[in-house]
Write an enzyme that holds these catalytic residues in place. Sequence first.
Site, PDB file in Angstrom:
ATOM      1  N   SER A 126       0.927  -1.158  -0.129  1.00  0.00           N
ATOM      2  CA  SER A 126       0.107  -0.007  -0.051  1.00  0.00           C
ATOM      3  C   SER A 126       0.927   1.305  -0.081  1.00  0.00           C
ATOM      4  CB  SER A 126      -0.927  -0.179   1.339  1.00  0.00           C
ATOM      5  OG  SER A 126      -1.263   1.388   1.453  1.00  0.00           O
ATOM      6  N   TYR A 151      -1.838  -0.529  10.956  1.00  0.00           N
ATOM      7  CA  TYR A 151      -2.081  -1.187   9.535  1.00  0.00           C
ATOM      8  C   TYR A 151      -0.945  -0.860   9.027  1.00  0.00           C
ATOM      9  CZ  TYR A 151      -3.589  -0.955   5.013  1.00  0.00           C
ATOM     10  OH  TYR A 151      -3.525  -1.072   3.449  1.00  0.00           O
ATOM     11  N   LYS A 155       1.929  -3.335   6.610  1.00  0.00           N
ATOM     12  CA  LYS A 155       2.394  -3.319   5.075  1.00  0.00           C
ATOM     13  C   LYS A 155       4.028  -3.061   5.132  1.00  0.00           C
ATOM     14  CE  LYS A 155      -1.571  -4.313   3.438  1.00  0.00           C
ATOM     15  NZ  LYS A 155      -1.584  -5.654   2.860  1.00  0.00           N
TER      16      LYS A 155
HETATM   17  C1  UD1 Z   1      -6.325   4.462   3.652  1.00  0.00           C
HETATM   18  C2  UD1 Z   1      -4.829   3.990   3.943  1.00  0.00           C
HETATM   19  C3  UD1 Z   1      -4.310   3.357   3.044  1.00  0.00           C
HETATM   20  C4  UD1 Z   1      -5.005   1.880   2.643  1.00  0.00           C
HETATM   21  C5  UD1 Z   1      -6.497   2.287   2.608  1.00  0.00           C
HETATM   22  C6  UD1 Z   1      -7.338   1.014   2.641  1.00  0.00           C
HETATM   23  C7  UD1 Z   1      -3.346   5.496   5.194  1.00  0.00           C
HETATM   24  C8  UD1 Z   1      -2.600   6.785   5.247  1.00  0.00           C
HETATM   25  N1  UD1 Z   1      -3.898   5.404   4.202  1.00  0.00           N
HETATM   26  O1  UD1 Z   1      -6.191   5.228   2.543  1.00  0.00           O
HETATM   27  O2  UD1 Z   1      -3.077   2.922   2.957  1.00  0.00           O
HETATM   28  O3  UD1 Z   1      -4.721   1.162   1.754  1.00  0.00           O
HETATM   29  O4  UD1 Z   1      -6.937   3.251   3.693  1.00  0.00           O
HETATM   30  O5  UD1 Z   1      -8.485   1.211   3.489  1.00  0.00           O
HETATM   31  O6  UD1 Z   1      -3.000   4.753   6.083  1.00  0.00           O
HETATM   32  N2  UD1 Z   1     -12.383  11.039   4.002  1.00  0.00           N
HETATM   33  C9  UD1 Z   1     -13.094  11.923   4.084  1.00  0.00           C
HETATM   34  N3  UD1 Z   1     -14.578  11.276   4.749  1.00  0.00           N
HETATM   35  C10 UD1 Z   1     -14.551  10.059   4.871  1.00  0.00           C
HETATM   36  C11 UD1 Z   1     -13.751   9.041   4.663  1.00  0.00           C
HETATM   37  C12 UD1 Z   1     -12.509   9.626   4.250  1.00  0.00           C
HETATM   38  O7  UD1 Z   1     -13.081  12.811   4.159  1.00  0.00           O
HETATM   39  O8  UD1 Z   1     -15.818   9.655   5.608  1.00  0.00           O
HETATM   40  C13 UD1 Z   1     -11.150  11.467   3.307  1.00  0.00           C
HETATM   41  C14 UD1 Z   1      -9.982  11.028   3.964  1.00  0.00           C
HETATM   42  O9  UD1 Z   1      -9.390  11.888   5.039  1.00  0.00           O
HETATM   43  C15 UD1 Z   1      -8.796  10.849   2.908  1.00  0.00           C
HETATM   44  C16 UD1 Z   1      -9.376  10.736   1.725  1.00  0.00           C
HETATM   45  O10 UD1 Z   1     -10.944  10.519   1.903  1.00  0.00           O
HETATM   46  O11 UD1 Z   1      -8.243  12.272   2.604  1.00  0.00           O
HETATM   47  C17 UD1 Z   1      -9.353   9.003   1.370  1.00  0.00           C
HETATM   48  O12 UD1 Z   1      -9.628   8.200   2.462  1.00  0.00           O
HETATM   49  P1  UD1 Z   1      -9.763   6.872   2.550  1.00  0.00           P
HETATM   50  O13 UD1 Z   1     -10.566   6.174   1.290  1.00  0.00           O
HETATM   51  O14 UD1 Z   1     -10.190   6.310   3.961  1.00  0.00           O
HETATM   52  O15 UD1 Z   1      -8.474   6.069   2.179  1.00  0.00           O
HETATM   53  P2  UD1 Z   1      -6.788   6.730   2.860  1.00  0.00           P
HETATM   54  O16 UD1 Z   1      -6.936   7.006   4.311  1.00  0.00           O
HETATM   55  O17 UD1 Z   1      -6.403   7.514   1.689  1.00  0.00           O
END
Ligand code: UD1
Length: 336
Positions: A126, A151, A155
């Site tokens: 990841s 997590y 990885k």
């Molecule tokens: C995270 C992990 C990534 C992992 C993936 C799988 C980290 C930094 N990232 O990705 O390695 O492979 O999960 O589960 O460890 N967001 C919102 N509102 C929400 C949900 C998300 O604003 O309700 C935003 C988050 O702040 C982020 C973006 O959307 O900026 C993507 O979030 P998400 O889909 O959870 O993925 P990552 O955090 O990037």
Amino acid sequence: MRKQILVTGGVGFIGSHTILSLHNAGYEPIIVDNLSNTHTSILDGLSSILGHSPKLHVVDCCDEEAMNAIFKLYNISGVIHFAAFKSVAESVAEPEKYKRNNLDSLQVILKLMDQHQVHHLVFSSSATVYGQPDVNPVLEETPWKEAASPYGWTKQEGERMIQAFAQSHSTFKSALLRYFNPIGAHPSGKIGEYPIGIPNNLIPLVNQAAKGQRELKIFGEDYNTPDGTCIRDYIHVMDLADAHVKALTWLEETPLQVEAFNLGQGKGDSVLEIIRLYEKVNQIKIPFEIAPRRSGDVEQIWADVSKAKKLLNWSTRFSSEEALLHSFQFEKMIDQ
Ligand code: UD1
């Protein structure tokens, strides 16, 4: 005869799409999955697209005895190891559970690959291994920061275990695939991301907000980015699935032993941009509110994918628009 490929976590989001890519490329996938974070309706979707039921063993990858029996049953020529827990928040609450599941399962796989003389492993890594990079886009050789969550640590540690194993096993080869943010679904709408319980990732939550099932929260609008929301590299799951097949065929030919590959579109989109794009392609309004930053989130990250393009001869075929369209298409099918 089709080469048999063991796919752990093959009923999961990326796993299920990879089963199709493997089949289309002439392999026979053998699925091992404990069904802990997916719905069995994905199996129905898979069978419907394939025209037959894929071979499936409902087994936990940490169960060495049961896994050994599966290795004995087939003539496995390679392993794709998806099976792992992936919730950042849950890993903070239950780090031991993550360590046990994600690393013990890898240990079992490596041991059995050695015992059964299976030499090729494609590993689900990841972008989390990088933490917050100083410079974007990130290259594979970008030094790692301390993991932001247990997590993320599993990885990093998984990659280290594979590197160490390769040093003492000269015929072993592995592709470490560093996924950025997988989204989208099969264009048929028959399979897609279908986690158990409340999702953690952005797009499943946007899908549920689109259906009026929940209010979406944007975690932070005060980041140092053009619109203040976090930037990620979103990649269509079909493109990701194809990369696994390319990695497998590359392992069959390369003299190299262990290589990491970034898999993304090679561009960053902010959370707000993604929501606006989703609204546009799906012709639907997404209600959201701005919430505080989520702990452990990196501000911005996107990939340099030139290594995967060059060595694996891989490139993306789907846009963010198509990914968001397919995501919602699948979500609507869930209710039918
Ligand atoms: C995270 C992990 C990534 C992992 C993936 C799988 C980290 C930094 N990232 O990705 O390695 O492979 O999960 O589960 O460890 N967001 C919102 N509102 C929400 C949900 C998300 O604003 O309700 C935003 C988050 O702040 C982020 C973006 O959307 O900026 C993507 O979030 P998400 O889909 O959870 O993925 P990552 O955090 O990037």
